[in-house]
Scaffold this active site. Structure first.
Site, PDB file in Angstrom:
ATOM      1  N   ASP A   1       0.829  -1.211   0.000  1.00 34.45           N
ATOM      2  CA  ASP A   1       0.000   0.000   0.000  1.00 34.45           C
ATOM      3  C   ASP A   1       0.862   1.259   0.000  1.00 34.45           C
ATOM      4  OD1 ASP A   1      -2.653   0.815  -0.200  1.00 34.45           O
ATOM      5  OD2 ASP A   1      -2.891   1.110   1.953  1.00 34.45           O
TER       6      ASP A   1
ATOM      7  N   ASP B   1      -8.912  -1.900   2.272  1.00 33.36           N
ATOM      8  CA  ASP B   1      -8.581  -1.339   3.581  1.00 33.36           C
ATOM      9  C   ASP B   1      -9.623  -1.696   4.641  1.00 33.36           C
ATOM     10  OD1 ASP B   1      -6.362  -0.101   2.403  1.00 33.36           O
ATOM     11  OD2 ASP B   1      -7.558   1.628   1.813  1.00 33.36           O
TER      12      ASP B   1
END
Length: 189
Positions: A69, A115
């Site tokens: 990420d 997420d």
């Protein structure tokens, strides 16, 4: 009874009608609230379908996605471009400023379903662990409560940093350590 048959009940028909209506409304209007409802439905389904076998596996997965990420958000502009260009319910939208005269001019922060789902699977593991310990009559603190609290604190941190710096943030930068630390803290307690 053949495998392809299924039972139709009143609850299922009402559910299908509600889901179809919401989907149709979203396709027609691209309303952000309808998008969020659909995205949360996808996320909830994914969390119920994916299971981790251990906290070690979960920690390794979160650590890997932590690096992934950070690279794709800070190292390139690919993640932000992709997230902003697709107008499909694969992200949650949070209004920065709502423009009621021209809703298309409203600005939003977004949180990708990855997420939510990946840390959510870890939190679900904590919940299952609590269930196993309760079944074995072992009195202990709730791993689920600790995991959920740390996940919420990680989300608050993510949103705060996003609003303060007015820039895209890799949410797993905050959520991965929060989830892993929650398991470590639970183990220590």
């Amino acid at each position: 009874k053949p495998r392809w048959q299924f039972e139709v009940t009143a609850v299922k028909v009402v559910s299908w009608l509600a889901a179809g209506s919401l989907t149709g409304y979203y396709v027609w209007t691209k309303n952000w609230i309808a998008s969020n409802i659909l995205a949360m439905s996808f996320a909830t389904s994914a969390i119920t379908l994916i299971h981790l076998d251990s906290f070690k596996t979960g920690a390794i997965l979160l650590a890997g996605l932590f690096i992934y990420d950070i690279f794709w958000v800070f190292g390139t502009n690919v993640m932000v471009k992709v997230a902003k260009s697709f107008d499909v319910p694969v992200k949650l939208l949070f209004p920065r400023n709502l423009n009621f005269v021209n809703p298309k001019a409203s600005e939003f922060c977004l949180l990708g379903l990855g997420d939510i789902v990946i840390p959510g699977v870890f939190v679900a593991l904590s919940h299952r662990f609590d269930g196993v310990m309760a079944a074995n009559k072992k009195k202990m603190i709730s791993f689920f409560a600790i995991s959920m609290t740390f996940y919420i604190l990680g989300l608050i941190t993510t949103m705060t940093v996003m609003h303060v710096f007015k820039a895209a943030q890799p949410a797993l930068l905050y959520l991965s350590p929060a989830c892993i630390l929650s398991a470590v803290l639970g183990g220590l307690l």
